[in-house]
Scaffold this active site. Structure first.
Site, short mmCIF file in Angstrom:
data_model
loop_
_atom_site.label_atom_id
_atom_site.label_comp_id
_atom_site.label_asym_id
_atom_site.label_seq_id
_atom_site.Cartn_x
_atom_site.Cartn_y
_atom_site.Cartn_z
N ASP A 133 48.91 50.59 41.69
CA ASP A 133 47.43 50.81 41.81
C ASP A 133 46.90 52.02 42.52
OD1 ASP A 133 46.33 48.51 41.05
OD2 ASP A 133 45.36 47.82 42.98
N GLY A 150 36.43 42.64 44.65
CA GLY A 150 36.68 43.87 45.24
C GLY A 150 35.88 44.93 44.62
#
EC number: 2.7.2.1
Length: 399
Positions: free
Chosen positions: A148, A212
């Protein structure tokens, strides 16, 4: 070639099985509540029908085994034998400074990844459990890690350093890493294909807005800044996360409320953001319904949420020295026209003109939502992190 993509959380495993000749998803689903009462596997059948299979799943290896058995089961299977799976690609959350691209997982790589556990104590150990589970069940299958944080490793030092004593960086690696990198990389590449432009020469601002949220500034296909930091708590206001907050306010609240580090972390990560301000929900759909009913705190939360996105777009246009493309993705970015409309409102001075009629009709599809005479192209691109993980896995196998 068939590739299984796994995304292992602390109590969940999401999966997608791709046939890479057509890039089609041939099976998908997820396990929830691992190690808790009432654990289950929810899968989507080829006809779109959803099935829930309940089973006691005490830990990740049993979960992965359950997924693999389901993939070859006569009733819900998508393949005849596990030998048809050529490789497994994993979403790995925090690669620290060690990983700037996807890699074939071996003992050395996994040790380096485990060394980043401090930086993501909830996510990294869960990612490792998934890798170990696959190794235990299919010891000979190649596995690839897609991080990520990797896409943001091109940020310059003046963008990623915090203005705290330099030793904190040397001793503990305290700096900004950014997250959602796989999503930002996928959509920034995809938007250039969609518009038929070369990524080199393009200044792109990608807004991944979901429960998020993060924004990235991308120049010539490389990330130069992003809103999340050492952890996913920095930057935008999110469903339950505060985003940017004065560090002095943090110590002040700790003192007043008698909170320890776990307590304040819980308050900022799980009780703040849209939920904390509205008192209604962390879900933007429920928030919009509350706004429509005139709930004042919900209206305040909505205004704050959009304002923070708008502010960062302005900041990143400055950091990039202009902007050619603004892109919305993620659950909210793709599906809620109100968010895109509010964020782009009164931005004509920057060359941003939204076509409100077109924008209002776009949900979860690739589309240009700016007017024909807008200097900046505003685009919606649904993200597909799993497809990118599968593509990276295939590319690494071919090497």
């Amino acid at each position: 070639m068939k590739i299984l993509v796994l995304n292992c959380g602390s109590s969940s495993i999401k999966y997608k099985l791709f046939d890479m000749t057509t890039k089609e998803v041939i099976a998908q689903g997820g396990i929830e509540k691992i190690g808790l009462k009432g654990s289950f596997l929810k899968l989507t059948l080829p006809n779109g029908e959803k099935k829930v299979l309940e089973k006691d799943i005490p830990e990740h290896t049993i979960g992965v085994e359950f997924i693999l058995n389901t993939l070859i089961s006569p009733e819900y299977g998508a393949i005849k034998s596990l030998d048809e799976i050529n490789a497994v690609g994993h979403r790995m959350v925090h690669g620290g400074e060690r990983f700037s691209e996807s890699v074939l997982l071996n003992k050395e790589v996994l040790e380096a990844f485990a060394a980043c556990n401090d930086l993501a104590p909830l996510h990294n150990p869960a990612n490792l459990k998934g890798v170990n589970a696959v190794s235990a069940i299919l010891p000979n299958i190649p596995q690839v890690g897609v991080f990520d944080t990797a896409f943001h490793q091109t940020m310059p030092d003046y963008a990623y350093m915090y203005a705290i004593p330099y030793e904190m960086y040397e001793k503990y690696g305290v700096r900004r890493y950014g997250f959602h990198g796989t999503s930002h990389r996928y959509v920034s590449k995809r938007v250039c294909e969609f518009l038929g432009v070369n990524p080199v020469g393009q200044k792109i601002i990608t807004c991944h807005i979901g429960n998020g949220g993060s924004i990235a500034a991308i120049k010539d296909g490389k990330c130069i800044d992003t809103t999340m930091g050492l952890t996913p708590l920095e930057g935008l206001m999110m469903g339950t996360r505060s985003g940017d907050i004065d560090a002095g306010a943090v110590t002040f609240i700790m003192e007043k409320e008698g909170l320890n580090t776990t307590g304040i972390s819980n308050l900022l990560n799980k009780k703040s953001g849209v939920l904390g301000i509205s008192g209604v929900s962390s879900d933007m759909r429920e928030l919009l319904a509350a706004c429509a009913n005139g709930n004042e705190r919900a209206i305040l939360a909505e205004k704050m949420y959009y304002y923070r996105i708008k502010k960062y777009i302005g900041a990143y246009a400055a950091a990039l020295g202009g902007v050619d493309i603004i892109l919305f993705t993620g659950g909210v970015g793709e599906n809620q026209f109100e968010c895109r409309e509010s964020v782009c409102k009164d931005m004509e001075f920057m060359g941003i003109k939204l076509d409100n009629n077109v924008n209002a009709k776009v949900r979860g599809e690739e589309a240009i939502i700016s007017t024909a005479d807008s200097k900046v192209k505003v685009v919606v691109i649904p993200t597909d992190e799993e497809l990118l993980i599968a593509s990276d896995t295939m590319d690494i196998l071919k090497k």
